[in-house]
Design a protein around this motif. Structure first.
Motif, PDB file in Angstrom:
ATOM      1  N   ASP A 135       1.139  -1.171  -0.065  1.00 23.14           N
ATOM      2  CA  ASP A 135      -0.036   0.184   0.056  1.00 23.14           C
ATOM      3  C   ASP A 135       0.909   1.296  -0.074  1.00 23.14           C
ATOM      4  N   ALA A 136       1.098   1.571  -1.302  1.00 19.61           N
ATOM      5  CA  ALA A 136       2.294   2.549  -1.260  1.00 19.61           C
ATOM      6  C   ALA A 136       2.416   4.002  -0.584  1.00 19.61           C
ATOM      7  N   PHE A 137       1.046   4.339  -0.205  1.00 18.47           N
ATOM      8  CA  PHE A 137       0.862   5.635   0.337  1.00 18.47           C
ATOM      9  C   PHE A 137       0.569   5.589   2.047  1.00 18.47           C
ATOM     10  N   ASN A 138       0.714   4.330   2.478  1.00 22.33           N
ATOM     11  CA  ASN A 138       0.528   3.983   3.708  1.00 22.33           C
ATOM     12  C   ASN A 138       1.782   3.132   4.490  1.00 22.33           C
ATOM     13  N   GLU A 139       2.881   3.449   3.885  1.00 25.82           N
ATOM     14  CA  GLU A 139       3.886   2.483   4.448  1.00 25.82           C
ATOM     15  C   GLU A 139       5.185   3.256   4.337  1.00 25.82           C
ATOM     16  N   SER A 140       6.187   2.866   4.847  1.00 24.76           N
ATOM     17  CA  SER A 140       7.260   3.487   5.037  1.00 24.76           C
ATOM     18  C   SER A 140       8.909   2.748   4.935  1.00 24.76           C
ATOM     19  N   THR A 141       8.475   1.371   4.671  1.00 22.21           N
ATOM     20  CA  THR A 141       9.462   0.527   4.681  1.00 22.21           C
ATOM     21  C   THR A 141      10.685   0.857   3.462  1.00 22.21           C
ATOM     22  N   THR A 142       9.858   1.011   2.524  1.00 18.53           N
ATOM     23  CA  THR A 142      10.590   1.444   1.089  1.00 18.53           C
ATOM     24  C   THR A 142      11.591   2.618   1.341  1.00 18.53           C
ATOM     25  N   SER A 143      11.111   3.533   2.308  1.00 19.35           N
ATOM     26  CA  SER A 143      11.959   4.710   2.379  1.00 19.35           C
ATOM     27  C   SER A 143      13.076   4.459   3.158  1.00 19.35           C
ATOM     28  N   ARG A 144      13.256   3.202   3.777  1.00 21.31           N
ATOM     29  CA  ARG A 144      14.335   3.013   4.355  1.00 21.31           C
ATOM     30  C   ARG A 144      15.643   2.726   3.595  1.00 21.31           C
TER      31      ARG A 144
END
Length: 853
Positions: free
Chosen positions: A609-618
């Motif tokens: 859910d691209a606009f409700n998670e931030s693990t990618t931002s790690r």
């Protein structure tokens, strides 16, 4: 210092020292053995935000400089509400660390200090109410182990809980002020105001303003009756000054939060159009704040409020029934049908009104009974303030279930529309209920026989708790619905209207939930019965006061403690390596993308859910992310363009890689995007639009690589005079890239408009061309742009807001004022005591001389 002064200080303070030691032991015991084994808690919200601002952390580690801008999520945004860090609050942070036993030695670990701070804070509040140490300890236990607070730790809402730690002592300082303890009240109010604001959860501080206003009004009424308006005015001035000082210490954070909030989803959108497929309700969006539907999404059910008395009234925390061995045993007892067992295993343990929950708000069965008793028996201004705040808290927690009141507050009450999750206002009730419960217990202890004869007080208190519990146990389905309308509809669709099967499933599910419900109702009834025994024995002189308080406290502590352990227990803790790997796992797709060292590109992860998670931002600069206060313009872009995958918009955001599911769906694969525009480019043409609506709509069809869409508000004479660029060899390249510093090289034969694939923010960013200031324009709804002269140039953009220097100066001065007043508040009583001893010695010496004569 005189030995007599030391002895007197110790004589007065040793009970408090023992209380603090007790709090430390209880806090550490709750987290035993995890704290001592170094295991950590994997918290849901920490998982969601684990990667946020990783670029800032890496930059600070490499350079020692802190950036107030991050590119790790939503294309880029300020750090003000992600991890605010200002030099002016470092000394205050050290005071907090020492006070919570985390410095100079970290005695309390990562979690126990929160419970410790909660207890100490409420202890201070109870002492301001002139309560004995043992009674203050009891109140601290009631408050701290209310279930919601340990659930906050599980959810990872540490800032929220930290703010709540320091709110009771702030109110304690206020009460000291109104009771004539001016210096002590001023210091305590200012210090804990500063600490709670530093915790950076304005919503909690805002909610408790209702309590403080109620207390101020109550004391005002008392001042009128007692003809003491002068003293009241003096106390109020002291309160305001203390509040101003606490605010000033946090001015950097507060000012930039305020400035930033106007640009976020809490500030509202300029758009008056709706995205394709949006519901009609979205047309009612509150343009000066959050949407009402969003604000009230988490609303406590009216019937669900009885969780204050019965924790599992609605099943506890969300989760599949099949995940609980205990519940599956109940399922086996209820039905032997395999199909029914399978369906029940897939049902939610929680059957309340909220979308999901980590657990209920439970204050303790007998604590609630004492609170109701206190509402009737206790006298004085504080009682009325606590009662009024409790009622308001409960009514507002119902949100869309009591929309007439909620809408009024959203529409007309300042700032109320800036906060979501209205159910969290029940923190007020969690404060007021134990406070008034303790005052009720004290009233009983002072007048036991009179209290027992007061049938009205005990009748109402036990009728609304014990009596209600008996009725709930006997007639559960009369008072509560155990299968929702939505679940009924789901069964109808899944079972093709098979009435017999649906009826069987509904009956089995009802039986399961009634079983869970009754078990906890019975538990609450037993707690109330056990707690009444020591009070009765005390009333007939069979039990001493100390042991009465100890027994009542022990029963309620066991009650609260065991409920808390349902949600935060030792099984939740894991080895640190396991926690870190879960928080931000690096996939093979991440590793492949990280081989590209080109600066400035972004990644769109379509496997989550691209606009409700931030693990990618790690690991990457992320097109998506999660933050409850993202920039409104970017949210508009998500709603109108990114949600429908407009490739032109993804290209202008320099989305160089997509992460997509593999063909078998078991892993991820990387899809490069050769069409990404890069970090910057010159456009040939400019399309001027009249407003935000037209600017957003222009993104649907404009060739954004060739044409920039510009709102007429950004069209200057210089921009108007630009001619169509014909130089096909013009280039602009990103040479240096850091979160708060960008440097480009441009080369062109004619002046042109350079679009930078960086998110526009109107405060703090500055630009120079060859060292000379240049204006930053907004184009394509969310991007920055510069007018660049012909020739070869060096372009630099920096994010070093000048406002930080100004607010930091004010904050540092305010902190030194607070420190000076704190020292004065300690020194003055000691000096007075020393003068008193000196006078006594002189008097004794005079008497001795007279006797000698």
């Amino acid at each position: 210092m005189d030995k007599q002064i030391v002895k007197d200080c110790w004589r007065k303070s040793w009970p408090t020292v023992l209380a603090i030691l007790f709090f430390a032991i209880v806090s550490l015991a709750y987290f035993y053995p995890a704290t001592f084994e170094g295991r950590e808690l994997f918290r849901n919200d920490v998982e969601g935000a684990s990667g946020t601002a990783q670029d800032v952390r890496d930059y600070e580690s490499a350079t020692g400089e802190h950036s107030y801008w991050t590119n790790s999520l939503f294309g880029g945004m300020p750090m003000y509400q992600i991890s605010p860090s200002y030099p002016s609050t470092k000394a205050l942070q050290e005071i907090q660390n020492v006070g919570t036993l985390r410095a100079p030695l970290n005695i309390m670990g990562n979690y126990a200090w929160l419970l410790f701070a909660m207890m100490v804070g409420f202890f201070i509040f109870m002492r301001s109410l002139k309560q004995d140490v043992i009674v203050a300890v009891l109140g601290a236990l009631f408050w701290t182990f209310s279930s919601y607070f340990v659930i906050l730790i599980v959810a990872g809402h540490i800032w929220k809980l930290t703010a709540l730690c320091f709110i009771p002592p702030t109110i304690g300082g206020m009460i000291w002020l109104y009771r004539g303890k001016y210096l002590k009240g001023f210091v305590v109010t200012a210090l804990f105001t500063a600490l709670q604001i530093m915790a950076n959860h304005v919503q909690m501080s805002y909610y408790f303003l209702f309590v403080m206003v109620a207390i101020a009004i109550s004391f005002f009424v008392q001042a009128i009756r007692q003809h003491q308006l002068g003293a009241y005015l003096k106390s109020t001035i002291g309160l305001v000054l203390a509040g101003v000082l606490g605010v000033a210490i946090n001015l950097s954070n507060l000012y930039h939060t305020y400035e930033y909030s106007k640009e976020t989803i809490r500030g509202g959108s300029e758009l008056t159009i709706k995205p394709e497929g949006a519901s009609e309700s979205s047309a009612d969006a509150n343009k000066s704040g959050l949407d009402k539907e969003y604000i009230t999404q988490w609303s406590y059910g009216i019937g669900e409020t009885w969780t204050l008395l019965v924790p599992n009234l609605k099943g506890g925390a969300s989760g599949y029934v099949g995940m609980s061995p205990e519940l599956m045993e109940k399922v086996s007892d209820i039905t032997s049908d395999p199909q029914s067992q399978q369906i029940l295993a897939g049902m939610n343990q929680y059957w309340g009104d909220q979308p999901f929950t980590a657990g209920p708000v439970y204050v303790g069965a007998f604590v609630l009974a004492l609170f109701i008793f206190g509402c009737i028996r206790v006298k004085g201004p504080v009682k009325w303030a606590l009662l009024a705040a409790t009622i308001l808290s409960v009514l507002l927690s119902w949100g869309h279930n009591f929309m007439s009141l909620t809408s009024w507050f959203i529409d007309y009450f300042p700032m109320y529309n800036k906060f979501r999750t209205v159910s969290s206002i029940l923190v007020i009730a969690e404060f007021t209920i134990p406070a008034l419960a303790v005052l009720g217990l004290v009233e009983f202890m002072k007048h036991p026989k009179e209290s027992l004869k007061d049938v009205r007080s005990w009748g109402v208190a036990l009728g609304l708790t014990f009596g209600a519990g008996i009725l709930f146990y006997i007639l559960p389905t009369v008072f509560f619905n155990f299968v929702s309308t939505q679940e009924q509809e789901m069964f109808n669709q899944a079972m093709s209207g098979n009435g017999q099967l649906i009826s069987m499933i509904v009956n089995d599910l009802t039986a399961l939930r009634v079983s869970v419900f009754r078990a906890d109702v019975l538990r609450s009834l037993v707690v109330i019965l056990l707690s009444i025994v020591p009070l009765y024995l005390y009333s007939i002189n069979k039990l001493k006061p100390l042991w009465t308080v100890v027994l009542v406290g022990a029963i309620s502590l066991i009650d609260l403690y065991t409920v808390d352990k349902r949600y935060l227990n030792d099984e939740k803790f894991e080895e640190p390596l396991s926690v870190s790997s879960k928080a931000a796992p690096q996939t093979e797709a991440d590793k492949l993308i990280l081989k590209d060292k080109t600066p400035g590109y972004r990644v769109f992860n379509m496997t989550v859910d691209a606009f409700n998670e931030s693990t990618t931002s790690r690991w990457h600069n992320n097109i998506g992310g999660y933050h409850p206060a993202k920039l409104q313009r970017y949210q508009d872009l998500i709603s109108f363009q990114l949600a429908r995958r407009n490739m032109q918009v993804l290209d202008m955001l320099n989305t160089k890689y997509f992460i997509v599911p593999s063909h078998d769906g078991k892993s991820q694969q990387v899809v490069p995007n050769p069409g990404a525009f890069g970090p910057a480019w010159f456009v040939k043409d400019i399309k001027v639009v009249n407003n935000a609506n037209e600017e957003m709509q222009a993104l649907d069809s404009t060739h954004l690589r060739e044409t920039a869409v510009v709102d007429k508000r950004f069209v200057s004479n210089e921009l108007s005079s630009l001619k169509l660029m014909t130089d096909t060899t013009a280039t602009i390249s990103l040479m240096k890239y850091a979160p708060n510093h960008l440097e480009y090289k441009s080369l062109s034969k004619e002046p042109g408009l350079a679009v930078l694939s960086e998110i526009y923010y109107p405060h703090g960013w500055t630009a120079t061309i060859d060292g000379k200031p240049a204006d930053i324009l907004r184009v394509d709804y969310v991007l920055r742009a510069l007018i660049v002269p012909a020739g070869e140039h060096t372009i630099a953009l920096d994010f070093h807001p000048k406002s930080v220097k100004t607010t930091e100066l004010v904050a540092k001065v305010a902190f030194w004022i607070l420190l000076a007043v704190m020292i004065l508040s300690i020194a003055l009583p000691l000096l007075r005591k020393q003068d008193e001893i000196k006078r006594l010695d002189e008097d004794n010496e005079d008497h001795t001389k007279e006797d000698a004569k």
